[in-house]
Design a protein around this motif. Structure first.
Motif, PDB file in Angstrom:
ATOM      1  N   PRO A   1      16.890  -6.297  30.066  1.00 12.72           N
ATOM      2  CA  PRO A   1      16.171  -5.105  29.590  1.00 12.72           C
ATOM      3  C   PRO A   1      14.653  -5.200  29.814  1.00 12.72           C
ATOM      4  CG  PRO A   1      17.796  -5.765  27.971  1.00 12.72           C
ATOM      5  CD  PRO A   1      17.740  -6.863  29.009  1.00 12.72           C
ATOM      6  N   PHE A   2      14.082  -6.392  29.616  1.00 20.07           N
ATOM      7  CA  PHE A   2      12.644  -6.569  29.844  1.00 20.07           C
ATOM      8  C   PHE A   2      12.287  -6.294  31.302  1.00 20.07           C
ATOM      9  CE2 PHE A   2       9.125  -9.241  31.267  1.00 20.07           C
ATOM     10  CZ  PHE A   2       8.112  -8.790  30.426  1.00 20.07           C
ATOM     11  N   LEU A   3      13.055  -6.852  32.224  1.00 18.07           N
ATOM     12  CA  LEU A   3      12.800  -6.634  33.648  1.00 18.07           C
ATOM     13  C   LEU A   3      12.940  -5.160  34.018  1.00 18.07           C
ATOM     14  CD1 LEU A   3      14.694  -9.690  35.183  1.00 18.07           C
ATOM     15  CD2 LEU A   3      12.213  -9.417  34.949  1.00 18.07           C
ATOM     16  N   GLU A   4      13.978  -4.547  33.505  1.00 10.19           N
ATOM     17  CA  GLU A   4      14.223  -3.141  33.820  1.00 10.19           C
ATOM     18  C   GLU A   4      13.119  -2.231  33.271  1.00 10.19           C
ATOM     19  OE1 GLU A   4      18.142  -0.435  34.281  1.00 10.19           O
ATOM     20  OE2 GLU A   4      18.040  -1.696  32.495  1.00 10.19           O
ATOM     21  N   GLU A   5      12.718  -2.473  32.033  1.00  9.71           N
ATOM     22  CA  GLU A   5      11.694  -1.636  31.400  1.00  9.71           C
ATOM     23  C   GLU A   5      10.314  -1.825  32.012  1.00  9.71           C
ATOM     24  OE1 GLU A   5      11.825  -2.608  27.242  1.00  9.71           O
ATOM     25  OE2 GLU A   5      13.946  -2.045  27.111  1.00  9.71           O
ATOM     26  N   ASN A   6      10.064  -2.985  32.593  1.00  7.37           N
ATOM     27  CA  ASN A   6       8.723  -3.303  33.088  1.00  7.37           C
ATOM     28  C   ASN A   6       8.623  -3.411  34.603  1.00  7.37           C
ATOM     29  OD1 ASN A   6       7.040  -3.805  30.553  1.00  7.37           O
ATOM     30  ND2 ASN A   6       8.920  -4.943  30.157  1.00  7.37           N
ATOM     31  N   ARG A   7       9.629  -2.973  35.298  1.00  9.74           N
ATOM     32  CA  ARG A   7       9.653  -3.114  36.754  1.00  9.74           C
ATOM     33  C   ARG A   7       8.482  -2.428  37.441  1.00  9.74           C
ATOM     34  NH1 ARG A   7      15.265  -1.035  37.506  1.00  9.74           N
ATOM     35  NH2 ARG A   7      15.148  -2.224  39.404  1.00  9.74           N
ATOM     36  N   ASP A   8       7.952  -1.359  36.853  1.00  6.72           N
ATOM     37  CA  ASP A   8       6.818  -0.660  37.453  1.00  6.72           C
ATOM     38  C   ASP A   8       5.482  -1.126  36.887  1.00  6.72           C
ATOM     39  OD1 ASP A   8       8.497   0.915  39.072  1.00  6.72           O
ATOM     40  OD2 ASP A   8       8.818   2.322  37.426  1.00  6.72           O
ATOM     41  N   LYS A   9       5.527  -1.920  35.843  1.00  6.25           N
ATOM     42  CA  LYS A   9       4.310  -2.393  35.178  1.00  6.25           C
ATOM     43  C   LYS A   9       3.839  -3.743  35.718  1.00  6.25           C
ATOM     44  CE  LYS A   9       2.515  -3.179  30.529  1.00  6.25           C
ATOM     45  NZ  LYS A   9       2.820  -3.202  29.107  1.00  6.25           N
TER      46      LYS A   9
ATOM     47  N   LEU B   1      19.116 -19.012  44.387  1.00  7.45           N
ATOM     48  CA  LEU B   1      19.031 -17.732  45.094  1.00  7.45           C
ATOM     49  C   LEU B   1      20.155 -16.770  44.716  1.00  7.45           C
ATOM     50  CD1 LEU B   1      17.882 -19.028  48.570  1.00  7.45           C
ATOM     51  CD2 LEU B   1      16.488 -17.924  46.805  1.00  7.45           C
ATOM     52  N   LYS B   2      21.252 -17.276  44.142  1.00  4.20           N
ATOM     53  CA  LYS B   2      22.345 -16.395  43.722  1.00  4.20           C
ATOM     54  C   LYS B   2      21.883 -15.418  42.644  1.00  4.20           C
ATOM     55  CE  LYS B   2      24.066 -19.697  40.366  1.00  4.20           C
ATOM     56  NZ  LYS B   2      25.011 -20.745  40.093  1.00  4.20           N
ATOM     57  N   TYR B   3      20.840 -15.789  41.912  1.00  3.96           N
ATOM     58  CA  TYR B   3      20.350 -14.912  40.848  1.00  3.96           C
ATOM     59  C   TYR B   3      19.670 -13.663  41.391  1.00  3.96           C
ATOM     60  CZ  TYR B   3      21.611 -18.614  37.721  1.00  3.96           C
ATOM     61  OH  TYR B   3      22.325 -19.550  37.025  1.00  3.96           O
ATOM     62  N   ILE B   4      19.187 -13.722  42.607  1.00  6.59           N
ATOM     63  CA  ILE B   4      18.589 -12.526  43.206  1.00  6.59           C
ATOM     64  C   ILE B   4      19.637 -11.431  43.302  1.00  6.59           C
ATOM     65  CG2 ILE B   4      17.617 -11.591  45.335  1.00  6.59           C
ATOM     66  CD1 ILE B   4      16.095 -14.182  45.619  1.00  6.59           C
ATOM     67  N   ASP B   5      20.838 -11.769  43.762  1.00  8.27           N
ATOM     68  CA  ASP B   5      21.922 -10.790  43.815  1.00  8.27           C
ATOM     69  C   ASP B   5      22.329 -10.331  42.423  1.00  8.27           C
ATOM     70  OD1 ASP B   5      22.115 -10.683  46.581  1.00  8.27           O
ATOM     71  OD2 ASP B   5      23.502 -12.377  46.660  1.00  8.27           O
ATOM     72  N   TYR B   6      22.303 -11.230  41.464  1.00  9.47           N
ATOM     73  CA  TYR B   6      22.647 -10.891  40.086  1.00  9.47           C
ATOM     74  C   TYR B   6      21.711  -9.804  39.560  1.00  9.47           C
ATOM     75  CZ  TYR B   6      23.185 -11.459  35.036  1.00  9.47           C
ATOM     76  OH  TYR B   6      23.375 -11.241  33.699  1.00  9.47           O
ATOM     77  N   PHE B   7      20.404  -9.985  39.730  1.00 10.45           N
ATOM     78  CA  PHE B   7      19.448  -8.984  39.266  1.00 10.45           C
ATOM     79  C   PHE B   7      19.593  -7.678  40.031  1.00 10.45           C
ATOM     80  CE2 PHE B   7      16.855 -12.864  38.079  1.00 10.45           C
ATOM     81  CZ  PHE B   7      17.129 -12.746  36.731  1.00 10.45           C
TER      82      PHE B   7
END
Length: 106
Positions: free
Chosen positions: A10-18, A31-37
């Protein structure tokens, strides 16, 4: 510790433009987490890749430039704290848990 599903996503999603988020992998398996996000919230991350000639210096420079560090690798958590960068940990092992005793929250 930062619960990934409850707080980090939720933090990443809410602040993606900030904020500018940069993924700093500690190993190729990270690097597998890049696909996860990307799959979970549609977030495309820039990936830091250190220069082979200044490997350690590259990590120090990128971590020191952070306004806030969310890390899962023991040495990244430790470096964030040594460099006085506010740091939260995503725990994956007992040794990481030991560093979270002095947890800072976003």
């Amino acid at each position: 510790m930062v619960p990934v599903e409850e707080k980090l996503l939720p933090f990443l999603e809410e602040n993606r433009d900030k904020y500018e988020f940069v993924f700093i992998p500690g190993s190729p398996e990270d690097l597998k987490y890049i696909d996860y996000f990307r799959v979970k919230i549609g977030l495309e991350l820039n990936v830091f890749q250190p220069d082979a000639e200044n490997f350690i210096g590259g990590y120090l420079k990128i971590i020191a430039s952070c306004d806030y560090l969310i890390a899962s690798r023991y040495h990244f958590i430790l470096l964030g704290r040594i460099l006085n960068v506010p740091t939260s940990a995503i725990s994956y092992s007992e040794k990481t848990d030991r560093l979270t005793v002095f947890q800072q929250s976003p």
